[in-house]
Enzyme design. Structure first.
Site, mmCIF file in Angstrom:
data_model
loop_
_atom_site.group_PDB
_atom_site.id
_atom_site.type_symbol
_atom_site.label_atom_id
_atom_site.label_comp_id
_atom_site.label_asym_id
_atom_site.label_seq_id
_atom_site.Cartn_x
_atom_site.Cartn_y
_atom_site.Cartn_z
ATOM 1 C CB CYS A 122 -82.318 50.177 13.645
ATOM 2 S SG CYS A 122 -83.651 51.376 13.491
ATOM 3 C CG HIS B 162 -59.941 79.661 35.551
ATOM 4 N ND1 HIS B 162 -58.800 78.886 35.619
ATOM 5 C CD2 HIS B 162 -59.619 80.745 34.823
ATOM 6 C CE1 HIS B 162 -57.833 79.506 34.980
ATOM 7 N NE2 HIS B 162 -58.298 80.639 34.489
#
Length: 795
Positions: free
Chosen positions: A747, A415
């Site tokens: 990279c 919840h």
């Protein structure tokens, strides 16, 4: 003639005004999806006319109006008293005999004349609409049996239209109290108390990523998920693989499931929570086949409604069948217009108070307020952080005043997690100890910016927040910006960033963070000398038939999540490139790794893969990649070999991969090589005959060109990718790749840090540049500027 009862077989999606969103959805699915093989328990619903008749019969209209006119709509200081009095009006009222008779007759028909257990669920006429849907505003009653119990449950459902949270919800959303009716849905019970139950989303609930179905479950009744009492099992299913009839479960997480809720025995009402037996804690609540079945149903539900959905499922322990017991439109991510991405990053360190599962990706700070129940609501001031054991729907009016939520218990579908997403605040759930380690009134910082794990820090820790509109990011024309990704937990969120795929996915993060064990320690477990190490490995692998399968499963799932997040874009996976000192730090690693004086240029990368010391370990890596590509269907994965010193070594590795079932060209498999050693540059044409592409590792190439150990702090100031020699090597390898018509990328950080370095790469004609996520936007900007300059130079 008023219509007080509607059977599910007579209800469709258009009947929201008559039976509310929840019951309209049940009727719609029962009528249109049962024929698709989806099990929907039969039932009937009381209509809004029945509710208004109850109000009129007991003359409740004026008393309710008078009562609510006195509600403090600014501070809601009398919300609790107002709600209690409103519910009392309903519960002390008389249930009309003719209405009770119609309900009883419908119940008798549903149960074929035998009193069977049913679920009685509340469905308000404005509940579960796409523009206004807070789950759990009204009450539901399970395991109801017999006429008297049923009528009583329906009356309690009517009264639950005036729970404190429902009153506050209507006030917040501008719904008139006297214009909302409540329908009670009466549905055959699914005996999940004797099996399991849970919830699901047809998207990834944290990021809103659409191609994943997320399913979670617990033993017994599903209330333990909603209340956040336990951490459930989690399953992620990739929709394209599901549609292609491939192995679609890309990740499974075993929850602790410490409690299981069942119905009270010996004719007692209600439910009880029992300690889950150890054997069930160690077992997933669903088999892979059952997960796949639920996912297929979820896909059909989503396709039927043409929108993302969340749903509740249950398994009947008596007949072994799965059922969908509720479905409604997902409302958090489906409401979002445009793609605004907020990036949060801590810029200093602090004392860690506790950690748990991160909900959202924000960082915030404030005063911690420890609350043990909704009755403590007066202690919370706006802008403070709620710290509690767990929450339930009764907490909703309180939580809306909080800037963050921290709980001892719960998981991603608890919840507290659901409400945090709805109101847009960070939450950390399942900490286990927040209410004891955090002091009431203390200033704390809540960070959910580091993936799945959220951290609570003492005091205020400074952070940086960046907002950008991904839809407005101009992408380069020729040079592809790609991402460097290692952490699967961040993959779905990162997929929304502007990108052309993943140019570098390092396996080391997954091996370090998830597998934790040296692959050779799994293969040669009996050769491990340390008992404590063996015990830890036994614990980690306890659920697997073999220790090797543990490695394959964990590694394949980690890679699959990233590959799925960016599918169908390329995801270039670099096979493991630990150095010997790094491998030794894995569990069991010291028994299988040599001690080297300089691991940086020692037994690493390609040289390990065919060497008897690690050959069997590389086989496990290959097995994991076969699962990802062949079984899951994620053929966007390309493989890359690091630190390949010679062409002959490259051929040996390709042969080793072929022997392990990864054949270049079969099923579209491409194998790249890192260009990070001068030999890769000098013999680039020869390497291009062996491999399908290059990726320049600028860090290693710079250190080996300049003769610098980048681990050495003494000479660190000499390290620079901008050095002329380093740039010459990069230019050479790009030129040779172009000549041989071989793809090549880079990279590294430099293209985002230095616009002139990006300009240099664009001028050389590089195909792609890969960036860390925090450098991507700056990198794209630099590439775009470089392409404009390159055009001007040509002109």
């Amino acid at each position: 003639m008023p219509q007080y009862i509607l059977k599910f077989s007579n209800i469709n999606a258009s009947d929201i005004g008559k039976v509310g969103g929840k019951n309209a959805s049940l009727g719609e699915m029962f009528n249109h999806l049962s024929s698709e093989g989806i099990n929907i328990p039969d039932g009937f619903a009381t209509t809004s006319e029945a509710f208004w008749y109850f109000i009129q019969y007991n003359k409740l209209g004026d008393p309710l109006k008078s009562l609510l006119s006195g509600l403090d709509r600014k501070g809601f200081t009398n919300l609790k008293e107002t709600g209690a009095q409103a519910r009392k009006l309903f519960l002390s009222a008389k249930f009309p005999a003719d209405l009770a008779s119609e309900i009883s007759a419908a119940y008798k028909t549903l149960c074929n004349g035998v009193d069977l257990e049913v679920a009685v669920r509340s469905s308000a006429t404005a509940e579960d609409l796409p523009e206004a849907s807070f789950a759990g505003q009204h009450e539901s009653y399970l395991n109801i049996k017999g006429n008297d119990e049923l009528i009583n449950a329906v009356q309690k459902c009517f009264a639950s239209l005036y729970t404190d949270r429902a009153i506050k919800y209507r006030e917040d959303n501008g719904f008139g109290h006297d214009r909302i009716a409540l329908s009670a849905g009466i549905q055959k019970m699914v005996r999940s108390d004797k099996a399991c139950s849970g919830v699901g989303f047809t998207l990834e609930p944290e990021s809103g990523f659409r191609d994943v179905i997320h399913i979670s479950g617990v033993w017994g009744l599903g209330e333990n998920i909603v209340q956040g009492t336990v951490t459930p099992d989690e399953f992620f299913v990739f929709k394209p693989s599901l549609k292609a009839k491939k192995k679609a479960i890309i990740q499974k997480n075993l929850g602790e499931k410490s409690l299981m809720m069942i119905y009270a025995v010996n004719n007692q009402e209600g439910t009880i929570n029992l300690d889950t037996p150890t054997d069930l804690k160690e077992k997933f609540v669903l088999t892979d086949d059952e997960v796949t079945t639920l996912a297929e149903w979820a896909l059909k539900i989503e396709e039927h409604y043409q929108k993302p959905m969340d749903f509740e499922w249950a398994k009947d322990g008596l007949n072994g069948n799965l059922y969908i017991v509720q479905a409604r439109p997902e409302t958090v991510h489906s409401r979002k217009i445009g793609l605004k991405i907020h990036e949060y990053k801590l810029i200093e360190k602090g004392k860690v108070l506790t950690t748990g599962e991160a909900i959202g990706s924000k960082i915030t700070s404030g005063i911690a307020r420890i609350l043990h129940s909704p009755k403590d609501s007066n202690k919370l001031k706006p802008g403070e952080i709620v710290v509690t054991e767990l929450t339930s729907p009764d907490w909703d009016p309180i939580l809306k005043n909080a800037v963050a939520i921290i709980t001892d218990k719960g998981g991603r579908t608890s919840h507290a997690s659901i409400i945090a997403r709805e109101i847009g605040v960070p939450a950390i759930v399942g900490t286990g100890n927040a209410t004891t380690t955090i002091k009431d009134g203390a200033l704390i910082t809540v960070s959910c910016a580091s993936g799945k794990t959220g951290t609570v820090y003492e005091g205020k820790i400074n952070w940086k927040e960046t907002e950008f509109d991904a839809g407005n990011i101009k992408m380069p024309e020729h040079t592809q910006p790609m991402l460097i990704v290692g952490d699967p937990e961040k993959a779905f969120k990162l997929s929304f960033y502007p990108n052309n795929g993943v140019g570098l996915m390092r396996l080391e993060f997954i091996i370090n963070d998830t597998v934790k064990v040296h692959p050779m320690a799994l293969i040669k477990f009996d050769e491990i000398t340390d008992k404590d190490t063996k015990d830890k490995i036994e614990q980690l692998t306890r659920q697997y038939a073999s220790k090797e399968l543990y490695f394959i499963d964990k590694l394949s799932q980690g890679v699959a999540v990233i590959a799925a997040a960016f599918y169908p874009k390329d995801v270039i996976v670099r096979m493991s490139d630990f150095k010997t000192n790094e491998y030794a730090n894995l569990l069991g690693g010291r028994d299988f790794e040599p001690v080297e004086e300089n691991p940086m240029i020692g037994f690493r990368g390609a040289s390990r893969y065919y060497n008897p010391r690690y050959k069997a370990g590389f086989r496990l890596e290959c097995e994991a990649m076969k699962v990802v590509r062949n079984e899951m269907g994620l053929t966007n994965v390309k493989l890359m070999i690091p630190f390949c010193r010679t062409v002959e070594e490259g051929k040996k590795v390709i042969a080793e991969m072929r022997e392990n079932g990864l054949t270049q060209g079969v099923n579209g498999l491409e194998i790249y090589v890192m260009a990070e050693i001068p030999s890769n540059v000098i013999q680039a044409e020869d390497f291009a005959e062996v491999f399908d592409g290059f990726s320049i590792g600028s860090n290693d190439l710079t250190q080996l060109t300049l003769g610098i150990d980048r681990d050495s702090a003494i000479i660190a100031d000499l390290f620079s990718e901008q050095n002329k020699s380093a740039k010459t090597m990069i230019a050479m390898v790009i030129a040779k790749a172009k000549k041989s018509n071989t793809k090549i990328g880079l990279c590294g950080q430099a293209p985002s840090d230095y616009p002139d370095f990006a300009q240099f790469l664009v001028e050389q004609g590089i195909d792609s540049i890969s960036f860390n996520p925090d450098a991507l936007l700056k990198g794209i900007e630099n590439i775009c500027k470089a392409e404009v300059k390159a055009k001007m130079m040509v002109a």
